[in-house]
Design an enzyme around this catalytic site. Structure first.
Site, short mmCIF file in Angstrom:
data_model
loop_
_atom_site.label_atom_id
_atom_site.label_comp_id
_atom_site.label_asym_id
_atom_site.label_seq_id
_atom_site.Cartn_x
_atom_site.Cartn_y
_atom_site.Cartn_z
N GLU A 24 0.81 -1.21 0.00
CA GLU A 24 0.00 0.00 0.00
C GLU A 24 0.85 1.27 0.00
O GLU A 24 0.37 2.35 0.36
CB GLU A 24 -0.94 -0.02 1.21
CG GLU A 24 -1.90 -1.20 1.18
CD GLU A 24 -2.69 -1.33 2.46
OE1 GLU A 24 -3.66 -0.57 2.63
OE2 GLU A 24 -2.33 -2.17 3.30
N SER A 204 -6.74 -1.48 1.95
CA SER A 204 -7.00 -0.89 0.64
C SER A 204 -7.56 -1.91 -0.35
O SER A 204 -7.40 -1.78 -1.56
CB SER A 204 -5.73 -0.24 0.06
OG SER A 204 -5.27 0.79 0.90
N TYR A 278 -10.20 3.68 -5.42
CA TYR A 278 -9.22 4.73 -5.73
C TYR A 278 -9.18 5.15 -7.20
O TYR A 278 -8.73 6.25 -7.50
CB TYR A 278 -7.82 4.25 -5.33
CG TYR A 278 -7.71 3.96 -3.86
CD1 TYR A 278 -7.71 4.98 -2.92
CD2 TYR A 278 -7.64 2.65 -3.39
CE1 TYR A 278 -7.62 4.71 -1.56
CE2 TYR A 278 -7.55 2.37 -2.04
CZ TYR A 278 -7.54 3.41 -1.14
OH TYR A 278 -7.45 3.13 0.19
N ARG A 318 -12.07 4.19 11.41
CA ARG A 318 -13.27 4.04 10.59
C ARG A 318 -13.80 2.64 10.83
O ARG A 318 -13.06 1.66 10.72
CB ARG A 318 -12.96 4.23 9.11
CG ARG A 318 -14.22 4.40 8.24
CD ARG A 318 -13.91 4.26 6.76
NE ARG A 318 -13.54 2.88 6.45
CZ ARG A 318 -12.41 2.53 5.83
NH1 ARG A 318 -11.51 3.44 5.50
NH2 ARG A 318 -12.16 1.26 5.59
N ASP A 320 -16.45 -0.21 9.66
CA ASP A 320 -17.23 -0.60 8.50
C ASP A 320 -18.26 -1.65 8.89
O ASP A 320 -17.93 -2.65 9.53
CB ASP A 320 -16.32 -1.17 7.40
CG ASP A 320 -15.27 -0.17 6.94
OD1 ASP A 320 -15.41 1.02 7.27
OD2 ASP A 320 -14.31 -0.59 6.27
N GLU A 333 -15.12 -4.60 9.61
CA GLU A 333 -13.78 -4.39 10.13
C GLU A 333 -13.65 -2.99 10.69
O GLU A 333 -14.52 -2.13 10.48
CB GLU A 333 -12.70 -4.63 9.07
CG GLU A 333 -12.75 -3.66 7.90
CD GLU A 333 -11.69 -3.96 6.86
OE1 GLU A 333 -11.66 -5.11 6.37
OE2 GLU A 333 -10.89 -3.06 6.56
N ASN A 335 -10.66 0.12 10.88
CA ASN A 335 -9.41 0.58 10.30
C ASN A 335 -8.84 1.69 11.17
O ASN A 335 -9.47 2.74 11.32
CB ASN A 335 -9.64 1.08 8.87
CG ASN A 335 -8.36 1.28 8.09
OD1 ASN A 335 -7.39 1.80 8.62
ND2 ASN A 335 -8.37 0.89 6.84
N GLY A 339 -7.69 5.84 5.01
CA GLY A 339 -7.08 6.69 4.00
C GLY A 339 -7.57 8.13 4.07
O GLY A 339 -8.69 8.41 4.51
#
Length: 376
Positions: A24, A204, A278, A318, A320, A333, A335, A339
């Site tokens: 990443e 990612s 992305y 974050r 999810d 999950e 994080n 990002g």
């Protein structure tokens, strides 16, 4: 507070660290470009530090535009830059240029490190441990939360122990796969199809495959093993909505949550993969706030804080979720270093919740300035 408090007669110095040895690397560089462009230069001295793919720390040029995505090409750290290192000093920890061809020169004392590394060797507690040893404050979660947050298999164990619902799945190691491929395939088939195979310690959406039937198991596992010798195979939560929530620490009191946002993918993207995150254009849609009834949103935001606390997170995260057709919530999950790219969900969630990107960056630096390192 820590003995190495920022000097009162100068601006706090923030070292923005990015790149790294993981797959990443490019996304980390893009994230750094966004942060470098947004951080308040009147409030902070900023030093960009890149970690090349070989692990060498280099002094990077302060040019955020160089770190943007160009078409489908991701940026990378310029390995030709001057080598730098964090070194202890009487007044604190200094950033020193250590090129072999010149006398070491001191850039100055570092008050906060803003680590923007994704994946192993940075997001997983390794960098955090080094900074703890050096006595340097840093943005984000500590060693334990970072390590658990990186390893999705252990994350599920911790979340389940806290009474939180997680996606059903199994863990497969490369050794198990090599020694007993038939047994592994049986376990995957017993889990049911469709399912997802993903690296346990990557982010990612790298190395993730949707497995529709038994004929796709081998290729999906091999793709995931290219990124990590430990792989998760999880049930596909068919019919679920993908909804994400930002959690942010406060200077005083409990963490705050953003309005939730929903991700919807279309076109050739069957799920929210790397390209959809992305590189996609009209095929990925994000609804902020997500169209949820008030009770569901309240439950989701409360559950996000519970997950944040269960992992002992700090600063930001974050979380999810899958919102199932019957309205129940399942955590996909968490994080610990989401990002910060222009298309990333976390800053968009906070912008929609009333906290603009520059203010979000400032909040995180201020939180780091007020934290302690070690067991204080």
């Amino acid at each position: 507070m820590n003995e190495t408090t920022p000097h009162e007669t100068r601006k706090p110095r923030v070292a923005v660290v990015f790149g790294g040895r993981s797959s990443e690397h490019g996304i980390s560089c893009v994230t750094a470009g966004s942060v470098l462009a947004a951080i308040d230069r009147e409030a902070y001295d900023v030093v960009p530090v890149g970690i090349a793919t070989d692990g060498r720390w280099v002094l990077e040029v302060d040019e955020p535009a160089r770190l943007a995505i160009r078409g489908n090409d991701l940026p990378e750290v310029d390995a030709a830059g001057s080598t730098v290192a964090l070194m202890g000093a009487a007044s604190g920890t200094e950033l020193v240029v250590t090129d072999a061809t010149s006398v070491p020169s001191v850039i100055g004392e570092v008050d906060v490190v803003f680590p923007l590394l994704h994946g192993p060797w940075g997001e997983d507690g390794t960098l955090q441990g080094m900074l703890e040893m050096a006595g340097v404050r840093y943005v984000g979660s500590g060693v334990l939360a970072s390590a658990i947050g990186m390893d999705k298999a252990y994350m599920k164990v911790v979340l389940q122990a806290a009474g939180l619902p997680v996606t059903p799945g199994i863990t497969v190691t490369r050794t198990e796969w090599e020694q007993d491929p038939v047994g592994v395939r049986v376990r995957v088939e017993e889990l049911g199809f469709p399912s997802f195979a993903k690296p346990a310690r990557a982010g990612s959406s790298m190395g993730i495959s949707k497995v529709h039937d038994a004929g796709e198991v081998v290729d999906a596992l091999e793709e995931a093993f290219r990124h990590d010798p430990k792989v998760l195979v999880e049930q596909s939560m068919e019919g679920a909505r993908e909804v994400e929530c930002g959690v942010l620490g406060t200077l005083e009191g409990p963490p705050e949550t953003s309005r939730p946002g929903e991700v919807r993918t279309g076109g050739d993207h069957e799920f929210y993969d790397f390209e959809a995150k992305y590189l996609a254009d009209q095929h990925t849609e994000i609804d902020i706030p997500a169209d949820l009834d008030a009770e569901t949103e309240q439950s989701l935001r409360a559950m996000a804080v519970r997950a944040f606390d269960a992992l002992s997170c700090e600063g930001l995260a974050r979380v999810d979720f899958f919102v199932m057709p019957d309205g129940s919530l399942v955590i996909n999950e968490l994080n610990t270093m989401p990002g910060f790219t222009p298309t990333s969900m976390y800053p968009q969630l906070w912008a929609a919740s009333g906290l603009a990107y520059p203010e979000l960056v400032d909040r995180l630096v201020q939180l780091a300035l007020r934290r302690d390192t070690g067991l204080r």
